[in-house]
Motif scaffolding. Structure first.
Motif, mmCIF file in Angstrom:
data_model
loop_
_atom_site.group_PDB
_atom_site.id
_atom_site.type_symbol
_atom_site.label_atom_id
_atom_site.label_comp_id
_atom_site.label_asym_id
_atom_site.label_seq_id
_atom_site.Cartn_x
_atom_site.Cartn_y
_atom_site.Cartn_z
ATOM 1 N N GLN A 1 12.668 16.515 -10.868
ATOM 2 C CA GLN A 1 11.331 16.426 -11.445
ATOM 3 C C GLN A 1 11.054 15.026 -11.994
ATOM 4 N N GLN A 2 12.099 14.431 -12.589
ATOM 5 C CA GLN A 2 11.950 13.082 -13.112
ATOM 6 C C GLN A 2 11.650 12.093 -11.977
ATOM 7 N N THR A 3 12.327 12.253 -10.846
ATOM 8 C CA THR A 3 12.085 11.404 -9.676
ATOM 9 C C THR A 3 10.660 11.591 -9.166
ATOM 10 N N ASP A 4 10.218 12.838 -9.099
ATOM 11 C CA ASP A 4 8.853 13.114 -8.636
ATOM 12 C C ASP A 4 7.820 12.500 -9.573
ATOM 13 N N ASP A 5 8.078 12.546 -10.869
ATOM 14 C CA ASP A 5 7.146 11.948 -11.833
ATOM 15 C C ASP A 5 7.050 10.428 -11.636
ATOM 16 N N ASP A 6 8.195 9.788 -11.388
ATOM 17 C CA ASP A 6 8.190 8.338 -11.151
ATOM 18 C C ASP A 6 7.397 7.998 -9.892
ATOM 19 N N ILE A 7 7.572 8.773 -8.841
ATOM 20 C CA ILE A 7 6.843 8.523 -7.587
ATOM 21 C C ILE A 7 5.351 8.726 -7.794
ATOM 22 N N ASN A 8 4.987 9.800 -8.499
ATOM 23 C CA ASN A 8 3.569 10.062 -8.754
ATOM 24 C C ASN A 8 2.946 8.937 -9.588
ATOM 25 N N ALA A 9 3.719 8.403 -10.539
ATOM 26 C CA ALA A 9 3.198 7.284 -11.354
ATOM 27 C C ALA A 9 2.957 6.052 -10.491
ATOM 28 N N GLU A 10 3.875 5.777 -9.555
ATOM 29 C CA GLU A 10 3.705 4.654 -8.640
ATOM 30 C C GLU A 10 2.454 4.842 -7.785
ATOM 31 N N ILE A 11 2.296 6.040 -7.259
ATOM 32 C CA ILE A 11 1.149 6.310 -6.387
ATOM 33 C C ILE A 11 -0.153 6.170 -7.168
ATOM 34 N N LEU A 12 -0.161 6.646 -8.398
ATOM 35 C CA LEU A 12 -1.373 6.544 -9.211
ATOM 36 C C LEU A 12 -1.756 5.076 -9.450
ATOM 37 N N GLU A 13 -0.765 4.244 -9.724
ATOM 38 C CA GLU A 13 -1.034 2.827 -9.975
ATOM 39 C C GLU A 13 -1.513 2.147 -8.698
ATOM 40 N N LEU A 14 -0.894 2.460 -7.556
ATOM 41 C CA LEU A 14 -1.299 1.849 -6.291
ATOM 42 C C LEU A 14 -2.713 2.277 -5.903
ATOM 43 N N SER A 15 -3.033 3.533 -6.175
ATOM 44 C CA SER A 15 -4.395 3.994 -5.833
ATOM 45 C C SER A 15 -5.460 3.283 -6.655
ATOM 46 N N LYS A 16 -5.143 2.981 -7.939
ATOM 47 C CA LYS A 16 -6.099 2.247 -8.778
ATOM 48 C C LYS A 16 -6.301 0.822 -8.255
ATOM 49 N N VAL A 17 -5.207 0.168 -7.826
ATOM 50 C CA VAL A 17 -5.306 -1.179 -7.270
ATOM 51 C C VAL A 17 -6.147 -1.161 -6.002
ATOM 52 N N TYR A 18 -5.925 -0.123 -5.168
ATOM 53 C CA TYR A 18 -6.696 -0.044 -3.925
ATOM 54 C C TYR A 18 -8.180 0.151 -4.213
ATOM 55 N N GLU A 19 -8.510 0.948 -5.219
ATOM 56 C CA GLU A 19 -9.907 1.169 -5.571
ATOM 57 C C GLU A 19 -10.564 -0.117 -6.091
ATOM 58 N N ASP A 20 -9.780 -0.900 -6.842
ATOM 59 C CA ASP A 20 -10.341 -2.120 -7.442
ATOM 60 C C ASP A 20 -10.369 -3.291 -6.452
ATOM 61 N N LYS A 21 -9.322 -3.481 -5.668
ATOM 62 C CA LYS A 21 -9.173 -4.697 -4.871
ATOM 63 C C LYS A 21 -9.133 -4.437 -3.374
ATOM 64 N N GLY A 22 -9.149 -3.163 -2.996
ATOM 65 C CA GLY A 22 -9.186 -2.841 -1.589
ATOM 66 C C GLY A 22 -7.845 -3.046 -0.903
ATOM 67 N N TYR A 23 -7.934 -3.082 0.430
ATOM 68 C CA TYR A 23 -6.717 -3.195 1.239
ATOM 69 C C TYR A 23 -5.943 -4.481 0.959
ATOM 70 N N PRO A 24 -6.610 -5.679 0.862
ATOM 71 C CA PRO A 24 -5.843 -6.912 0.598
ATOM 72 C C PRO A 24 -5.075 -6.845 -0.730
ATOM 73 N N GLY A 25 -5.738 -6.321 -1.765
ATOM 74 C CA GLY A 25 -5.053 -6.212 -3.058
ATOM 75 C C GLY A 25 -3.852 -5.291 -2.989
ATOM 76 N N LEU A 26 -3.967 -4.187 -2.214
ATOM 77 C CA LEU A 26 -2.838 -3.250 -2.064
ATOM 78 C C LEU A 26 -1.674 -3.916 -1.366
ATOM 79 N N VAL A 27 -1.987 -4.696 -0.311
ATOM 80 C CA VAL A 27 -0.912 -5.373 0.434
ATOM 81 C C VAL A 27 -0.216 -6.392 -0.453
ATOM 82 N N VAL A 28 -1.022 -7.167 -1.238
ATOM 83 C CA VAL A 28 -0.421 -8.179 -2.123
ATOM 84 C C VAL A 28 0.492 -7.526 -3.142
ATOM 85 N N LEU A 29 0.018 -6.414 -3.755
ATOM 86 C CA LEU A 29 0.835 -5.751 -4.781
ATOM 87 C C LEU A 29 2.123 -5.196 -4.181
#
Length: 451
Positions: free
Chosen positions: A18-46
């Protein structure tokens, strides 16, 4: 214990997963916010920055592919060849490690995937090496714990068994002595107040009641015998005086003779009852001394040989090595005489009676056997009871007290009485354990020294 340890294992692994799943979900949440703000180029850079910062052995996994699953950015390749997990895009797979992952060449990974704008596929996961190691460590610890628990359980069970064996052994030993006829024995208590002491107290109370009841029955029969013996003797004397006044050869004389015969039988019965009572209550064994058992057998042969010859029977005596014990010679002689008298009484004419004695390291034994009608095996335990007689012997003279007296004498001397089929006839076996004989001698000496 297995259930408890299994629960510990399951809860530990579930927590780590469960701890591993929580870490993965946190990563995905952060990446999705970057994609919403900066689009595909920002996601690739991050993604590129994070991959560059990963150290060898870091379990984090990233992979961005096009719609054909061709890698664009990531630290693993290619896309895992596993079927998609139907549960919210989660999947587990095996990967070959590259130089950046370090460690084992192959490892298990857990990841979550999702589609970006229907054009890209993103995978975020973590290597499960730590979880696998944790599983192995916890599994080994629980197995060792189970083995230790099993060992402690076996040791504890053995110790408990020894304790139970010790406490119950004392109860069983006393019970066997009571079953052998010594109703005065009682179960010892330790004063701990535990269940065994409570059981011993209850059993002792029960034995007190049983002994009291049996003593009452015995005393009634003994008192009856004692109270009636004197008037019966007077009656016999008066009948004998009456006999002198009747005409010889008349019917009256025959009737008087029959009355005298019946009175003699009743007196013999009462004398036997009183004799048994005296034997059973002779606690101090005052008349006990060293006695040679074989000498008693020789005396029996001399005493009964004329009667045996008169009945046309044969007597064979096979005497072994000398056998000595502390005993009352008169009592033992009476017991052996009763047994031999029964053999003579029930052995037919031209029958054979054998007296045999022998001694070994385990015991000494005396056998008196005949080839008469014998006793059914189902009656062996009953014939030593007072007044018990077999159906076929009820028409013969006797009171049913002969074997009861024998049993009482042998019990006082700690001797065993047994019956066997002689094919045909009956074999009576009197045996003794040398240890019991030594204990009897020690008891007699202790009683005498205390007196």
């Amino acid at each position: 214990m297995s259930i408890i340890l299994g629960f510990i294992y399951w809860s530990t692994i579930v927590y780590k997963t469960q701890q591993t799943d929580d870490d993965i979900n946190a990563e995905i949440l952060e990446l999705s916010k970057v994609y919403e703000d900066k689009g595909y180029p920002g996601l690739v850079v991050l993604l590129s920055e994070r991959i560059e910062r990963l150290r060898p052995g870091d379990p984090t996994l990233y992979l961005l592919t096009d719609h054909r699953y061709q890698p664009l950015v990531g630290n693993i390749a290619p896309w895992p060849k596993v079927a998609r997990d139907v549960k919210e895009g989660w999947l587990e797979f095996q990967l070959e490690a590259d130089e950046r992952q370090g460690g084992d060449r192959e490892f298990t990974a857990r990841a979550k995937t999702f589609v970006v704008e229907n054009r890209f596929n993103l995978l975020v996961g973590q290597g499960m090496k730590d979880l696998t190691t944790l599983k192995a460590l916890v599994g080994r610890a629980l197995i060792l714990g189970l083995i230790l628990t099993l060992a402690l359980g076996i040791i504890g069970g053995f110790m408990m068994r020894q304790t139970l064996k010790s406490r119950l052994g004392a109860i069983n030993l006393t019970s066997r002595k009571i079953m052998q006829g010594d109703l005065r024995k009682r179960i010892a208590t330790r004063g701990t107040g535990d269940e065994f002491d409570e059981l011993a107290v209850n059993l002792n109370s029960m034995l007190d009641q049983i002994e009291h009841g049996m003593e009452g029955v015995r005393r009634v029969s003994d008192n009856i015998a004692h109270d009636l013996k004197t008037p019966l003797a007077r009656l016999k004397n008066r009948v004998e005086v009456l006999k002198m006044r009747v005409e010889q050869g008349s019917e009256e004389e025959a009737a008087v003779d029959q009355i005298i015969l019946e009175a003699d039988g009743l007196l013999a019965t009462f004398n036997a009852l009183l004799r048994i009572a005296r034997i059973e209550y002779s606690e101090q064994r005052k008349g006990f001394k060293k006695v040679d058992i074989n000498s008693i057998l020789y005396d029996l042969e001399d005493l009964y040989e004329p009667l045996i010859e008169e009945k046309g029977q044969t007597l064979s005596v096979e005497i072994g090595t000398p056998m000595e014990m502390f005993a009352d010679r008169d009592m033992l002689f009476q017991a052996f005489a009763n047994l031999l008298d029964n053999a003579i009484k029930y052995t037919p004419q031209n029958g054979q009676i054998v007296i045999r004695s022998f001694q070994s390291e385990q015991q000494w034994q005396v056998e008196i056997s005949d080839n008469g009608p014998g006793i059914p095996e189902s009656e062996y335990e009953k014939v030593v009871q007072r007044f018990y007689r077999l159906d076929q012997s009820r028409t013969t003279p006797g009171s049913g007290l002969g074997l009861a007296l024998v049993f009482a004498v042998l019990k006082v001397h700690k001797l065993d009485l047994a019956f066997q089929d002689n094919h045909p006839g009956l074999k009576v076996i009197i045996s003794a354990n040398p240890r019991e004989i030594s204990e009897l001698e020690r008891t007699v000496n202790e009683v005498r020294s205390s007196v």
